[in-house]
Motif scaffolding. Structure first.
Motif, PDB file in Angstrom:
ATOM      1  N   SER A  98       0.843  -1.198   0.000  1.00  0.00           N
ATOM      2  CA  SER A  98       0.000   0.000   0.000  1.00  0.00           C
ATOM      3  C   SER A  98       0.878   1.247   0.000  1.00  0.00           C
ATOM      4  CB  SER A  98      -0.904   0.000   1.233  1.00  0.00           C
ATOM      5  OG  SER A  98      -0.151   0.320   2.370  1.00  0.00           O
ATOM      6  N   SER A  99       0.429   2.267  -0.685  1.00  0.00           N
ATOM      7  CA  SER A  99       1.316   3.398  -0.901  1.00  0.00           C
ATOM      8  C   SER A  99       1.051   4.574   0.024  1.00  0.00           C
ATOM      9  CB  SER A  99       1.233   3.850  -2.358  1.00  0.00           C
ATOM     10  OG  SER A  99      -0.064   3.713  -2.828  1.00  0.00           O
ATOM     11  N   VAL A 100       0.035   4.472   0.879  1.00  0.00           N
ATOM     12  CA  VAL A 100      -0.297   5.627   1.717  1.00  0.00           C
ATOM     13  C   VAL A 100      -0.062   5.302   3.200  1.00  0.00           C
ATOM     14  CG1 VAL A 100      -2.107   7.253   2.346  1.00  0.00           C
ATOM     15  CG2 VAL A 100      -2.007   6.343   0.042  1.00  0.00           C
ATOM     16  N   ALA A 143       1.022  10.540   4.331  1.00  0.00           N
ATOM     17  CA  ALA A 143       2.258  10.578   3.555  1.00  0.00           C
ATOM     18  C   ALA A 143       2.301   9.409   2.593  1.00  0.00           C
ATOM     19  CB  ALA A 143       3.456  10.525   4.492  1.00  0.00           C
ATOM     20  N   GLU A 144       3.220   9.501   1.644  1.00  0.00           N
ATOM     21  CA  GLU A 144       3.394   8.434   0.660  1.00  0.00           C
ATOM     22  C   GLU A 144       4.514   7.516   1.121  1.00  0.00           C
ATOM     23  OE1 GLU A 144       3.135   8.814  -3.918  1.00  0.00           O
ATOM     24  OE2 GLU A 144       3.975  10.666  -3.110  1.00  0.00           O
ATOM     25  N   THR A 145       4.390   6.217   0.786  1.00  0.00           N
ATOM     26  CA  THR A 145       5.539   5.352   1.045  1.00  0.00           C
ATOM     27  C   THR A 145       6.447   5.275  -0.171  1.00  0.00           C
ATOM     28  OG1 THR A 145       4.336   3.411   0.304  1.00  0.00           O
ATOM     29  CG2 THR A 145       4.279   3.873   2.655  1.00  0.00           C
ATOM     30  N   GLY A 146       5.900   5.531  -1.345  1.00  0.00           N
ATOM     31  CA  GLY A 146       6.703   5.477  -2.567  1.00  0.00           C
ATOM     32  C   GLY A 146       6.976   4.060  -3.036  1.00  0.00           C
ATOM     33  N   ARG A 222      10.115   9.518  -4.028  1.00  0.00           N
ATOM     34  CA  ARG A 222       8.851   9.627  -3.309  1.00  0.00           C
ATOM     35  C   ARG A 222       8.939   9.037  -1.908  1.00  0.00           C
ATOM     36  NH1 ARG A 222       4.500   6.810  -5.720  1.00  0.00           N
ATOM     37  NH2 ARG A 222       5.917   5.537  -6.914  1.00  0.00           N
ATOM     38  N   HIS A 231       5.057   3.258   9.142  1.00  0.00           N
ATOM     39  CA  HIS A 231       4.174   2.335   8.441  1.00  0.00           C
ATOM     40  C   HIS A 231       4.569   0.886   8.721  1.00  0.00           C
ATOM     41  CE1 HIS A 231       1.375   1.259   5.295  1.00  0.00           C
ATOM     42  NE2 HIS A 231       2.308   0.556   4.674  1.00  0.00           N
TER      43      HIS A 231
END
Lengths: 933, 484
Positions: A98-100, A143-146, A222, A231
């Motif tokens: 997951s990216s968020v 935030a983004e994990t990229g 990112r 996370h």
């Protein structure tokens, strides 16, 4: 009257002007501090010019980067083939995929994921947590994990594929786990399918079947390390709470996360250091200004340094924060020298203004000299091509240089504005004075001085022997930045032991001609490369497109392992490639293995760690293979006509009637030592262009042999072309030469390649830096005193310091790497400081008419006292890192610096005066002077 | 399935190679006219939209034609008939196209049966023409028939010029010329230590294991120490066997053959006339050996591989291991192939699998020394047993459905091995099996060999060699050497 004295008098006269100037600049830097950032940019840690890093950067968007997080899901009991464990693996996969990062998670302090072990750690933890709560911003937002979704691999991810043959012979690659298995039959079927799948068994599922790995790569641009850390740690906690599993998390991005999590401790240590320093200064000097001067100067110095960093947009890596702290310590040290000297002069003269001017004049030369040599030492680390170190070198050089203003001038100014001290006599701590008195009388006797020199010579010899043991790069399998029992290192050790695959090395087989890398001989090269690399005992496995082809062949032949054999003909390769490519239903699954342009294939080798010796061994093996095993083709040159400039267009218009010029081509081959050799080439354009470019006629075999021979003999590093036109008035440099139908092994990406490049660079920087620092110091001192004797004496002192620094590192087992290199360079710089002060004092005492033994003894009792003050203050000041810091790196660095400062102080107080004492008259230089200034 | 595989090849061939310059028979109408003169009623054509197809075909007449070919006749009329038939059939779809495919097989079989060089040469020209016609759907089949059947026949007839003529046509051209073959990696890099092993042979204290990267590991002290033989070849070896005296044979990838006459101290490398994989080898003594492999390849080597005879085979089938059964050789393979090769030579006699719904894919076979009782293992837990010297086989029930790759034993003792490190032992010549508990990783085990009822070996992936000294009660690893 000397220049220093004249300047000091002028300075006292125009004190308001100086005060205003310093105030204005300080305000400017204070304003610039708002741009300051504390974070780590991964690319800043890499030497951008290194060929490995170029390869890494060229392919990181194709084959993934070195920012990989690895999660191990370990079944608490039994193997992974239980519904709840498979569900845990699946959830771990979707969490990493997951990216968020949720906003409420971002609001949590990073520190809250640290689990303290001991009582002391618990206290530190609570304080750090409180500090972080104070500093936290109100609403950070999500935030983004990229994460790169195609570079996630796990048993239950869509990228894990099973190959099957349908009854009609169609090859299919359904996901290995399409639906989570529930029944024992489904679970045992999954077990059998995993065992049959070489890209999963032993790679994503451990051979003992107790654990599974989830790997994910993150895009640098990112990637927010602190967010990713939160996370992953949150995921780990929630998985362990809800499923019968233990979760271990490792990988470079998480290391940065841990460093951020521990960063708040630095504040605690700073506070303690400050308090202890104040207390010690009070204990030594018993004067209000003795505390005010050093601390005010240090504060302004910090403002200048941080402001400079903010101004130029440098980010501070939490790990090297110890460097600015050291420089500040240097500032305090210079200040104490002055305070002590002032007290001495005040005691003698009784007039504040006069004492101030006199002490300023006396210390101007040695102080500036000491700072200048520090600067040179720091500037040498700016020679490094690793951006982080380069920037740090510039920053700390400026920071150190600013001590001249923020301490030396500002101290004097403050003293001029402050009321005169009430007590004329200075306070001398009795015990210290007694010790120094003993040292002075030891040095005064020829035999005593001789024995001091012999002892130091023995120490230097011992240090020189020990220093040879310094390693470049991490010397331990886990990261030396953290303690071995830290969660990160325990996870790394667990994963290494169970899978042997945390770090990877990426080699790209590349050809300019599309499809060339799929030829049987290219695949043979890849197969041998893999076999050679995997024969390394540190290697845990390897995977390439060829393995997928072999697997396809095996699947096609009823799973018979004998058919997992490399294809013999281009037709066979084409057939299996066709089958493989058409059997993959989801896009992107083959992307980590081959490029869509058919020009490259990726070879990955997995390692359990990136220990310096294993990285060195792996890369040496790779280089040896690449040097001896090649698929050369004939050389071809791409000649792209540059867009003509205005002048050239005008000229071309003028010369239209003439036949078009044929570019003349000169080819120069450079070997790795930079030796040039020009190669004969035929000139002429071949209009049959391959890919829209003009291809110059291929070199004949004779020239090809020249290049082959050059490559063989000297590892040709680059070929350069010069295209000359119009009789030489236009020159265009070219280095785009390629083996038109050869295959090159481009090296090397992955964490092993990247770390290897950094090690090579650090090794080179370290040697170059050391040489430059010593030479520059020598030159500066020589010019300042116009005496070879002083230069040699101080050079010797510097040498002993350097050796002591290296020996300390070797004995503590601290390797040279991106983090320790700057600290080591500074440690060397420190060596000269004390020696400059003491030798300058001896010279001055000689000029005042004292005999050489008496001058040396006097310097020991006066300047030596100041040196002992500062050295002991600093040593006690940084001792707190050792128990408090969760970063093993900080603790070890402070221990190293403590050793360094002690050795240096002893050297300055004992060795330098002893040497001066023993010098024969005709070699004594300024130490032999009798005239009074 | 094999047909699908060939189709895959064909598709890939069409997709990935540029269309050849050769055009379809330019003078087809003229040829059809001539056929109508030579063999009226053999083939009537129809034309729709410029495409010539089959209207009717006289199978009886074609049968007569085949008989004539079988009798050794070949002339321009027959040549023309063949060309026209396959050109027209290749324009068809579905069942008619499949029939053409069958006809092509029949023509080739007839030509080989003739044992006449002239016939084979004539047919070679026809097949080369079909092969070169990249649009023909029989192009790939023609290439394979040339490569397999005609080459085989040419070898057996000992006709070098025909063999070379075929070889130059069917060898896939290297697209990138000038790339010199790479010297063997062996000797420069020690890859033999962890190379996958595929077979092992044991006799007395002499043991030899073979595998990837041309690896031959030889032990003269019953597995106590292993030394890699310098074979000068990188080709993967799939089978190894002891011959009489000091003779040792190993065969493998793309027809690679190694022959030693000093128990593996040195090897002479050669390549079979076929570049197909060899999976089985059986030493016949005095430098002769029987070898079988992919695509039904059956070869006899004489003089240590200096001369050859090829035994043609009706169907394309992957042939696996060859073992000793009494005095004869016994081989297994795809589609339930179970065959006894008589010691005196000649064609093999097939065995039957009783009460088995489908033909199992068999990987390995073992016989007790008398050659009466035997066991064969194969795909998905297949375990077959014979008590009549391999004439009939019956399934033995086994609680394992992974692939079984290996069987071996001595006397009453039989060990089977397979996927995922599976090892099971029987002490009643294969009637009942029980699993051997093993601490070994779940790697595929590829071969089992016993030198006597006490000492035996099992090989597998990653250079693994397991040994038992107690009649398969326990196994321990004797290779690869420890890594750290």
């Amino acid at each position: 009257m000397s220049g220093a004295l004249r300047f000091s008098i002028l300075f006292a006269r125009y004190r308001h002007v100086f005060a205003l100037l310093i105030a204005v600049v300080t305000v400017f830097f204070a304003w610039q501090m708002r741009h300051l950032q504390v974070f780590t940019q991964f690319l800043d840690l890499l030497p951008r010019e290194h060929p490995y890093i170029r390869t890494y950067e060229a392919y990181r968007d194709v084959y993934g980067n070195a920012n990989t997080v690895v999660l191990e899901v370990l079944a608490l009991e039994g193997d992974i083939y239980q519904p709840k464990v498979i569900a845990a693996i699946d959830e771990a996969t979707s969490l990493l995929d997951s990216s968020v990062v949720a906003a409420d998670l971002m609001a949590e302090p990073v520190r809250s994921f640290v689990e303290p072990q001991s009582a002391l750690q618990r206290v530190v933890h609570e304080l750090a947590l409180a500090a972080e709560h104070l500093l936290a911003s109100e609403n950070p937002g999500a935030a983004e994990t990229g994460v790169d979704h195609n570079l996630v691999s796990s048993l239950t991810h869509r990228t894990a594929r099973d190959q099957q043959i349908d009854a009609d012979g169609t090859l299919r690659s359904p996901p290995l786990v399409a639906q989570l298995p529930e029944t024992p039959a489904e679970l045992s079927e999954l077990r059998e399918r995993v065992r049959r799948n070489p890209s999963v068994f032993g790679v994503l599922v451990s051979v003992d079947e107790r654990a599974a790995l989830v790997r994910a790569s993150f895009t640098e641009s990112r990637l927010d390390y602190a967010a990713l850390f939160r996370h992953v740690q949150q995921a780990r906690r929630s998985l362990e709470a809800r499923f019968p599993v233990r979760v271990f998390a490792s990988g470079q991005p998480l290391l940065f996360g841990w460093i951020f999590a521990f960063a708040s401790e630095i504040l605690l240590v700073f506070t303690l250091t400050l308090l202890v320093s104040v207390a010690l200064l009070w204990a030594y000097l018993r004067r209000f200004y003795a505390i005010l001067l050093p601390l005010s100067g240090a504060a302004v110095n910090v403002v200048w340094g941080l402001g400079f960093a903010g101004w130029l947009g440098f980010s501070l890596d939490p790990l090297v924060l110890v460097v600015p702290m050291l420089i500040t310590a240097r500032a305090i040290s210079h200040s104490v020298q002055f305070v002590e000297r002032f007290a001495e002069e005040y005691e003698r003269l009784g007039d504040k203004e006069q004492a101030c001017i006199q002490s300023m004049a006396e210390l101007l030369l040695p102080g500036t000299l000491a700072i200048l040599t520090d600067c040179v030492g720091l500037l040498t680390i700016a020679l490094a091509t690793i951006p982080l170190i380069h920037n740090l070198g510039l920053l700390s050089a400026f920071w150190a240089a600013s001590i001249v203003v923020t301490e030396m001038l500002l101290n004097r100014l403050l003293l001029l504005y402050l009321p005169a001290p009430r007590q004329r006599e200075r306070h001398v701590p009795r015990a210290l004075d007694g010790a120094l008195k003993g040292a002075a009388s030891l040095i005064a006797s020829r035999r005593g001085a001789g024995s001091v020199v012999v002892v130091f010579a023995l120490i230097a010899c011992g240090a020189a022997i020990a220093a040879r043991g310094v390693e470049i790069g991490d010397s331990r399998s886990t990261t030396p930045i953290l303690y071995a029992d830290s969660p990160f290192n325990r996870a790394a050790a667990e994963i290494e032991q169970r899978f042997g695959v945390i770090d990877d090395l990426l080699i790209v087989a590349h050809s300019r001609q599309p499809g060339r890398v799929y030829q049987p001989d290219a695949l043979e090269l890849i197969e041998e490369l893999q076999a050679v690399m995997v024969a390394d005992p540190n290697a845990g496995g390897s995977i390439s497109f060829l393995d997928l082809l072999k697997q396809t062949s095996q699947t096609f032949h009823n799973g018979d392992p004998r058919w997992a054999t490399r294809m013999q003909t281009a037709l066979e390769v084409a057939a299996y490639t066709f089958l493989l490519e058409t059997s993959v239903p989801a896009p992107g699954i083959l992307d980590p293995y081959r490029a869509v342009d058919q020009r490259s294939l990726a070879v990955r080798v997995f390692y359990g760690n990136h220990r310096a010796d294993s990285v060195r061994a792996a890369l040496a093996r790779l280089e040896e293979f690449a040097a001896s095993e090649r698929l050369d083709g004939s050389l071809a040159v791409r000649l792209e006509m540059p867009e003509p400039g205005a002048l050239r267009r005008w000229l071309a218009g003028l010369l239209r009637l003439l036949p078009p010029p044929v570019p003349r081509l000169a080819v120069t081959a450079y070997d790795s030592k930079g030796q040039a050799r020009s190669l004969p080439v035929e000139t002429g354009l071949d209009e049959s262009s391959a890919d829209g470019m003009r291809v110059l006629s291929r070199w004949s075999s004779a020239e090809h042999d020249v290049v082959a021979e050059l490559r063989q003999a000297s590892r040709l590093s680059r070929v350069e072309l010069w295209i000359r036109e119009f009789g030489g008035d236009f020159e265009h440099q070219w280095s785009d030469v390629w083996l038109a139908d050869g295959v090159e092994l481009r090296r090397a990406g992955g964490s092993i390649g990247v770390v290897g490049a950094a090690h090579t660079e650090i090794g080179a920087s370290h040697r170059a830096g050391l040489a430059v620092a010593v030479a520059a110091t020598f030159a500066i001192v020589w010019l300042s005193y116009r005496s070879l004797t002083v230069a040699c004496l101080l050079g010797l002192s510097l040498g002993v310091a350097a050796l002591a620094a290296l020996a300390g590192q070797a004995l503590l087992g601290i390797a040279l790497d991106t983090n320790t290199l700057p600290i080591q360079a500074i440690g060397i710089g420190i060596g000269i400081d004390y020696a400059v002060y003491i030798s300058d004092r001896i010279i001055r005492e000689r000029r005042r008419g004292l005999a050489r033994p008496a001058a040396a003894a006097r310097a020991v009792r006066t300047t030596g006292l100041a040196i002992t003050f500062t050295a002991s203050t600093l040593v006690v000041g940084i001792v707190f890192w050792i128990p408090i810091s969760s970063l093993r790196f900080s603790a070890e660095m402070s221990l190293l610096l403590m050793i360094l400062m002690t050795v240096n102080a002893l050297g300055a107080v004992l060795l330098v005066p002893s040497l001066v004492r023993l010098l024969p008259d005709r070699l004594a230089g300024p130490f032999g002077a009798r005239q009074v200034d | 399935m094999l047909d699908r595989f060939i189709c895959g090849f064909a598709l890939a061939w069409l997709a990935l190679t540029p269309v050849a310059a050769a055009s379809p028979e330019p003078d087809l109408p003229a040829r059809i006219e001539r056929l109508a003169r030579d063999y009226p009623s053999l083939l009537e054509t129809r034309e729709t939209g410029g495409v010539i197809g089959v209207r009717s075909f006289d199978e009886d007449l074609f049968g007569e034609l085949l008989d004539r070919i079988r009798a050794g006749a070949w002339n321009s009329g027959i040549d023309n008939a063949c060309r026209v038939v396959f050109a027209v059939f290749s324009e068809e779809q579905g069942i008619v196209a499949a029939e053409g495919r069958q006809l092509l097989h029949e023509v080739v079989a007839a030509a080989i049966a003739s044992e006449q060089i002239a016939v084979l040469e004539g047919l070679t020209h026809v097949l080369v023409a079909i092969m070169d016609d990249a649009i023909s759907q029989y192009s790939v089949l023609a290439q394979e028939l040339l490569s397999e059947k005609l080459r085989c026949a040419a070898i057996s007839l000992g006709n070098r010029s025909l063999l070379e003529a075929i070889q130059t046509r069917v060898d896939p051209e290297r697209e990138f010329s000038g790339a010199a073959p790479r010297p063997p990696v062996q000797g420069r890099w020690p890859l033999h230590r962890h190379a996958n092993l595929y077979d092992i042979a044991a006799r007395g204290d002499q043991v030899a294991a073979v595998g990837a990267f041309g690896t031959v590991l030889v032990s003269n002290d019953a597995g106590g120490s292993w030394s890699p033989a310098r074979t000068g070849s990188d080709a993967t070896l799939f089978a190894v066997t002891h011959g009489p005296g000091e003779e040792l044979w190993a065969v493998g990838q793309a027809g690679s053959i190694l022959h030693s006459t000093n128990a593996g101290a040195s090897f002479a490398a050669s390549v079979s006339p076929f570049d197909r994989h060899l999976f089985g080898v059986f030493a016949m003594g005095s430098g002769s050996a029987l070898m079988v492999g992919d695509y039904g390849l059956q070869l006899r080597a004489k003089d240590g591989g200096r001369s050859w005879s090829c035994i043609p085979r009706g169907e394309d089938v992957i042939l696996g291991r060859l073992v000793r059964a009494g005095d004869d050789a016994f081989g297994v393979g795809e589609f339930g192939t179970l065959e006894r090769w008589p010691a005196e030579g000649g064609a093999p006699t097939p065995g039957r699998v009783l009460a088995e719904p489908r033909d199992p894919y068999l990987f390995d076979v073992w016989f007790e020394p008398a050659g009466r009782v035997g066991l064969a293992v194969g795909l998905a837990g297949t375990l077959l047993r014979t008590v009549d010297a391999g004439q009939s086989w019956r399934r033995v029930e086994l609680a394992f459905d992974g692939n079984l790759y290996a069987v071996g034993g001595a006397g009453q003792l039989v060990v089977i091995a397979g996927e995922g490190g599976f090892l099971a032992v029987s002490r009643d010549q294969g009637t009942h099996f029980e699993r051997v508990a093993s601490e070994m990783p779940a790697l595929p085990l590829m071969a089992v060999a016993f030198s006597d009822p006490v000492r035996g070996y099992v090989v597998g992936a990653g250079g693994l060699i397991l040994k038992t000294d107690d009649g398969a009660r326990s196994f321990h690893a004797v290779h690869p050497p420890a890594r750290r």
